[in-house]
Design a protein around this motif. Sequence first.
Motif, PDB file in Angstrom:
ATOM      1  N   THR A 129       0.928  -1.078   0.001  1.00  0.00           N
ATOM      2  CA  THR A 129      -0.068   0.085   0.127  1.00  0.00           C
ATOM      3  C   THR A 129       0.995   1.352   0.167  1.00  0.00           C
ATOM      4  O   THR A 129       0.470   2.287  -0.716  1.00  0.00           O
ATOM      5  CB  THR A 129      -0.908   0.025   1.223  1.00  0.00           C
ATOM      6  OG1 THR A 129      -1.811  -1.238   1.044  1.00  0.00           O
ATOM      7  CG2 THR A 129      -1.684   1.290   1.353  1.00  0.00           C
ATOM      8  N   VAL A 130       1.975   1.177   0.702  1.00  0.00           N
ATOM      9  CA  VAL A 130       2.860   2.395   0.766  1.00  0.00           C
ATOM     10  C   VAL A 130       3.521   2.634  -0.682  1.00  0.00           C
ATOM     11  O   VAL A 130       3.621   3.797  -1.197  1.00  0.00           O
ATOM     12  CB  VAL A 130       4.202   2.004   1.548  1.00  0.00           C
ATOM     13  CG1 VAL A 130       5.192   3.274   1.505  1.00  0.00           C
ATOM     14  CG2 VAL A 130       3.368   2.142   3.078  1.00  0.00           C
ATOM     15  N   ASP A 131       3.798   1.401  -1.264  1.00  0.00           N
ATOM     16  CA  ASP A 131       4.470   1.586  -2.470  1.00  0.00           C
ATOM     17  C   ASP A 131       3.218   2.128  -3.594  1.00  0.00           C
ATOM     18  O   ASP A 131       3.448   2.744  -4.654  1.00  0.00           O
ATOM     19  CB  ASP A 131       4.589   0.262  -3.156  1.00  0.00           C
ATOM     20  CG  ASP A 131       6.040  -0.077  -2.591  1.00  0.00           C
ATOM     21  OD1 ASP A 131       6.790   0.613  -1.982  1.00  0.00           O
ATOM     22  OD2 ASP A 131       6.562  -1.267  -2.644  1.00  0.00           O
ATOM     23  N   LEU A 132       1.834   1.634  -3.536  1.00  0.00           N
ATOM     24  CA  LEU A 132       0.795   1.787  -4.404  1.00  0.00           C
ATOM     25  C   LEU A 132       0.693   3.768  -4.137  1.00  0.00           C
ATOM     26  O   LEU A 132       0.530   4.394  -5.145  1.00  0.00           O
ATOM     27  CB  LEU A 132      -0.515   1.488  -3.775  1.00  0.00           C
ATOM     28  CG  LEU A 132      -1.668   2.000  -4.193  1.00  0.00           C
ATOM     29  CD1 LEU A 132      -1.896   1.990  -5.950  1.00  0.00           C
ATOM     30  CD2 LEU A 132      -3.024   1.225  -3.735  1.00  0.00           C
ATOM     31  N   LEU A 133       0.738   3.936  -2.714  1.00  0.00           N
ATOM     32  CA  LEU A 133       0.545   5.622  -2.692  1.00  0.00           C
ATOM     33  C   LEU A 133       1.892   6.462  -2.847  1.00  0.00           C
ATOM     34  O   LEU A 133       1.675   7.458  -3.138  1.00  0.00           O
ATOM     35  CB  LEU A 133       0.209   5.957  -1.115  1.00  0.00           C
ATOM     36  CG  LEU A 133      -1.121   5.025  -0.583  1.00  0.00           C
ATOM     37  CD1 LEU A 133      -1.331   5.354   0.735  1.00  0.00           C
ATOM     38  CD2 LEU A 133      -2.339   5.740  -1.399  1.00  0.00           C
ATOM     39  N   PRO A 140     -13.685  24.868  -2.356  1.00  0.00           N
ATOM     40  CA  PRO A 140     -13.892  23.868  -1.480  1.00  0.00           C
ATOM     41  C   PRO A 140     -14.226  22.418  -2.020  1.00  0.00           C
ATOM     42  O   PRO A 140     -14.277  21.396  -1.207  1.00  0.00           O
ATOM     43  CB  PRO A 140     -15.536  24.565  -0.879  1.00  0.00           C
ATOM     44  CG  PRO A 140     -15.375  26.084  -1.029  1.00  0.00           C
ATOM     45  CD  PRO A 140     -14.223  26.203  -2.424  1.00  0.00           C
ATOM     46  N   GLU A 141     -14.682  22.550  -3.360  1.00  0.00           N
ATOM     47  CA  GLU A 141     -15.066  21.144  -3.998  1.00  0.00           C
ATOM     48  C   GLU A 141     -13.694  20.303  -4.047  1.00  0.00           C
ATOM     49  O   GLU A 141     -13.614  19.157  -3.777  1.00  0.00           O
ATOM     50  CB  GLU A 141     -15.552  21.377  -5.364  1.00  0.00           C
ATOM     51  CG  GLU A 141     -15.977  20.094  -6.019  1.00  0.00           C
ATOM     52  CD  GLU A 141     -16.774  20.288  -7.271  1.00  0.00           C
ATOM     53  OE1 GLU A 141     -17.062  19.549  -8.014  1.00  0.00           O
ATOM     54  OE2 GLU A 141     -17.129  21.456  -7.744  1.00  0.00           O
ATOM     55  N   LEU A 142     -12.675  21.110  -4.733  1.00  0.00           N
ATOM     56  CA  LEU A 142     -11.414  20.482  -4.637  1.00  0.00           C
ATOM     57  C   LEU A 142     -10.790  20.107  -3.287  1.00  0.00           C
ATOM     58  O   LEU A 142     -10.383  18.937  -2.950  1.00  0.00           O
ATOM     59  CB  LEU A 142     -10.281  21.340  -5.312  1.00  0.00           C
ATOM     60  CG  LEU A 142      -8.904  20.845  -5.350  1.00  0.00           C
ATOM     61  CD1 LEU A 142      -8.862  19.444  -6.185  1.00  0.00           C
ATOM     62  CD2 LEU A 142      -7.948  21.715  -5.872  1.00  0.00           C
ATOM     63  N   GLU A 143     -10.825  20.733  -2.286  1.00  0.00           N
ATOM     64  CA  GLU A 143     -10.508  20.464  -0.990  1.00  0.00           C
ATOM     65  C   GLU A 143     -11.312  19.148  -0.389  1.00  0.00           C
ATOM     66  O   GLU A 143     -10.771  18.461   0.118  1.00  0.00           O
ATOM     67  CB  GLU A 143     -10.758  21.599   0.189  1.00  0.00           C
ATOM     68  CG  GLU A 143     -10.096  21.612   1.532  1.00  0.00           C
ATOM     69  CD  GLU A 143     -10.951  20.781   2.481  1.00  0.00           C
ATOM     70  OE1 GLU A 143     -10.293  20.023   3.342  1.00  0.00           O
ATOM     71  OE2 GLU A 143     -12.092  20.535   2.329  1.00  0.00           O
ATOM     72  N   ALA A 144     -12.517  19.268  -0.816  1.00  0.00           N
ATOM     73  CA  ALA A 144     -13.493  18.193  -0.228  1.00  0.00           C
ATOM     74  C   ALA A 144     -13.154  16.617  -1.006  1.00  0.00           C
ATOM     75  O   ALA A 144     -12.761  15.565  -0.408  1.00  0.00           O
ATOM     76  CB  ALA A 144     -15.007  18.383  -0.521  1.00  0.00           C
ATOM     77  N   ASP A 149     -10.124  11.568  -0.571  1.00  0.00           N
ATOM     78  CA  ASP A 149      -8.993  10.673  -0.935  1.00  0.00           C
ATOM     79  C   ASP A 149      -8.278  10.353   0.369  1.00  0.00           C
ATOM     80  O   ASP A 149      -7.658   9.272   0.421  1.00  0.00           O
ATOM     81  CB  ASP A 149      -8.141  11.304  -2.144  1.00  0.00           C
ATOM     82  CG  ASP A 149      -8.922  11.160  -3.230  1.00  0.00           C
ATOM     83  OD1 ASP A 149      -9.960  10.626  -3.380  1.00  0.00           O
ATOM     84  OD2 ASP A 149      -8.488  11.869  -4.289  1.00  0.00           O
ATOM     85  N   ASN A 150      -7.918  11.620   1.168  1.00  0.00           N
ATOM     86  CA  ASN A 150      -6.920  11.002   2.203  1.00  0.00           C
ATOM     87  C   ASN A 150      -7.536  10.499   3.324  1.00  0.00           C
ATOM     88  O   ASN A 150      -7.061   9.745   3.929  1.00  0.00           O
ATOM     89  CB  ASN A 150      -6.406  12.606   2.736  1.00  0.00           C
ATOM     90  CG  ASN A 150      -5.466  12.415   3.799  1.00  0.00           C
ATOM     91  OD1 ASN A 150      -4.034  12.241   3.815  1.00  0.00           O
ATOM     92  ND2 ASN A 150      -5.981  12.725   5.032  1.00  0.00           N
ATOM     93  N   ALA A 151      -8.972  10.608   3.425  1.00  0.00           N
ATOM     94  CA  ALA A 151      -9.663   9.830   4.335  1.00  0.00           C
ATOM     95  C   ALA A 151      -9.563   8.284   3.851  1.00  0.00           C
ATOM     96  O   ALA A 151      -9.467   7.430   4.815  1.00  0.00           O
ATOM     97  CB  ALA A 151     -11.114  10.072   4.618  1.00  0.00           C
ATOM     98  N   THR A 152      -9.822   8.105   2.859  1.00  0.00           N
ATOM     99  CA  THR A 152      -9.725   6.581   2.233  1.00  0.00           C
ATOM    100  C   THR A 152      -8.428   6.237   2.466  1.00  0.00           C
ATOM    101  O   THR A 152      -8.466   4.955   2.850  1.00  0.00           O
ATOM    102  CB  THR A 152     -10.148   6.712   0.814  1.00  0.00           C
ATOM    103  OG1 THR A 152     -11.533   7.106   0.624  1.00  0.00           O
ATOM    104  CG2 THR A 152      -9.948   5.155   0.227  1.00  0.00           C
ATOM    105  N   GLU A 153      -7.363   6.777   2.147  1.00  0.00           N
ATOM    106  CA  GLU A 153      -5.968   6.171   2.267  1.00  0.00           C
ATOM    107  C   GLU A 153      -5.844   6.071   3.484  1.00  0.00           C
ATOM    108  O   GLU A 153      -5.117   5.082   4.166  1.00  0.00           O
ATOM    109  CB  GLU A 153      -5.115   7.238   1.594  1.00  0.00           C
ATOM    110  CG  GLU A 153      -5.074   7.200   0.117  1.00  0.00           C
ATOM    111  CD  GLU A 153      -4.346   8.632  -0.344  1.00  0.00           C
ATOM    112  OE1 GLU A 153      -3.545   9.165   0.195  1.00  0.00           O
ATOM    113  OE2 GLU A 153      -4.504   8.704  -1.673  1.00  0.00           O
TER     114      GLU A 153
END
Length: 200
Positions: free
Chosen positions: A90-94, A118-122, A127-131
């Motif tokens: 997963t580290v390699d994937l990210l 705000p749309e880009l920030e969301a 993405d960050n939350a999923t990772e």
Amino acid sequence: MRTVDPVKHQAQRQRIVNAAAALFAAKGFERTTTADICKAVGMSAGNLFHYFPNKRAIFLAVFDGDREEKAERLARAQAAEDPWEALLETVDLLAEAAVEPLVPHLVMEAMVQAYRDPELEALLSRDNATEHAAVSTLLTRAAAAGRIDPGLDPDDTATWVLALIASLYTSAAADPSFRPAEQLPTLHLILHRYLQARPA
């Protein structure tokens, strides 16, 4: 009525996104004009707007292209039999996109634009939350399996793991001599020593 071929339509959208990504990486979002993008793909503004309503939509599409594939790969990793090996994968994937010349600059530009959009920030936050959730899950499983230090808080540790990965992108964007691919073994070594160490 003219029939739109969805395959050709998607291919042309991708051509626009690829050309725009190179411009955004080199010039930034603000200094890249729709005229620049039209010139790069060889089409009129009217034709360009047939595929995207505006420049901002193209910029968002640059960061939205591989979300489903990445989500699938993260889901497979979380279900893998060996959580430690899955964590390293997963580290390699990210980290893998950091070796692409344009991506670190695009990531930095996205961070700047996210403060204003705000749309880009969301989008980036999702993405960050999923990772983060994927890494935290693997850390929890690896600790339960005795593969890493069980005293580490998985959520806090996931934050640091992602910060280490992010440093590949920011370092590559800030320092032309920095080679992310050459630093991946060092990143693995840091993670081994951090995650598998036991307090004295």
